[in-house]
Scaffold this motif. Structure first.
Motif, PDB file in Angstrom:
ATOM      1  N   LYS A   1      73.984 153.259  28.263  1.00 37.89           N
ATOM      2  CA  LYS A   1      72.658 152.705  28.528  1.00 37.89           C
ATOM      3  C   LYS A   1      71.698 153.762  29.070  1.00 37.89           C
ATOM      4  O   LYS A   1      70.529 153.767  28.742  1.00 37.89           O
ATOM      5  CB  LYS A   1      72.744 151.537  29.511  1.00 37.89           C
ATOM      6  N   SER A   2      72.189 154.643  29.941  1.00 37.93           N
ATOM      7  CA  SER A   2      71.338 155.691  30.502  1.00 37.93           C
ATOM      8  C   SER A   2      72.191 156.827  31.055  1.00 37.93           C
ATOM      9  O   SER A   2      73.372 156.657  31.343  1.00 37.93           O
ATOM     10  CB  SER A   2      70.443 155.134  31.615  1.00 37.93           C
TER      11      SER A   2
ATOM     12  N   ASN B   1      66.812 156.929  29.395  1.00 35.84           N
ATOM     13  CA  ASN B   1      67.184 155.571  28.991  1.00 35.84           C
ATOM     14  C   ASN B   1      67.323 155.508  27.482  1.00 35.84           C
ATOM     15  O   ASN B   1      66.452 155.977  26.755  1.00 35.84           O
ATOM     16  CB  ASN B   1      66.116 154.555  29.435  1.00 35.84           C
TER      17      ASN B   1
END
Length: 99
Positions: free
Chosen positions: A13-14, A63
């Motif tokens: 996700k990040s 992100n």
């Protein structure tokens, strides 16, 4: 090695890069490693920054929008810095594991 894909893949996700103290101009590089080959994935420029009691160290969050970045099982993301500086680098990810 920052993270290695497991099971049916890992959804990243990040990725967060945080300087541990003051930093000078440089680069943090992320590489994809498939077990044999290493290829440049991303470069994150690091500015000059001074950390004080009221000013936090440099932080950059990358992100991956939507469904994230899918890292195949047994593939890895490796990290290196251009100059000798200390960074805390973390990946926020979930594993696709079916029961």
């Amino acid at each position: 090695t920052l993270i290695t894909g497991v099971d049916y893949g890992t959804d990243i996700k990040s990725i967060t890069v945080k300087a541990v103290g003051s930093s000078t101009i440089g680069m943090v590089r992320l590489f994809l490693y498939d077990g044999t080959n290493t290829k440049l994935f991303m470069e994150i420029p690091i500015p000059t920054s001074a950390q004080y009691a009221v000013v936090p160290a440099f932080t950059k969050v990358v992100n991956f929008r939507g469904s994230g970045f899918m890292l195949k099982a047994n593939w890895s993301i490796k990290v290196s810095t251009e100059v000798a500086q200390s960074f805390a680098i973390t990946a926020n990810a979930v594993s696709w594991d079916y029961a």
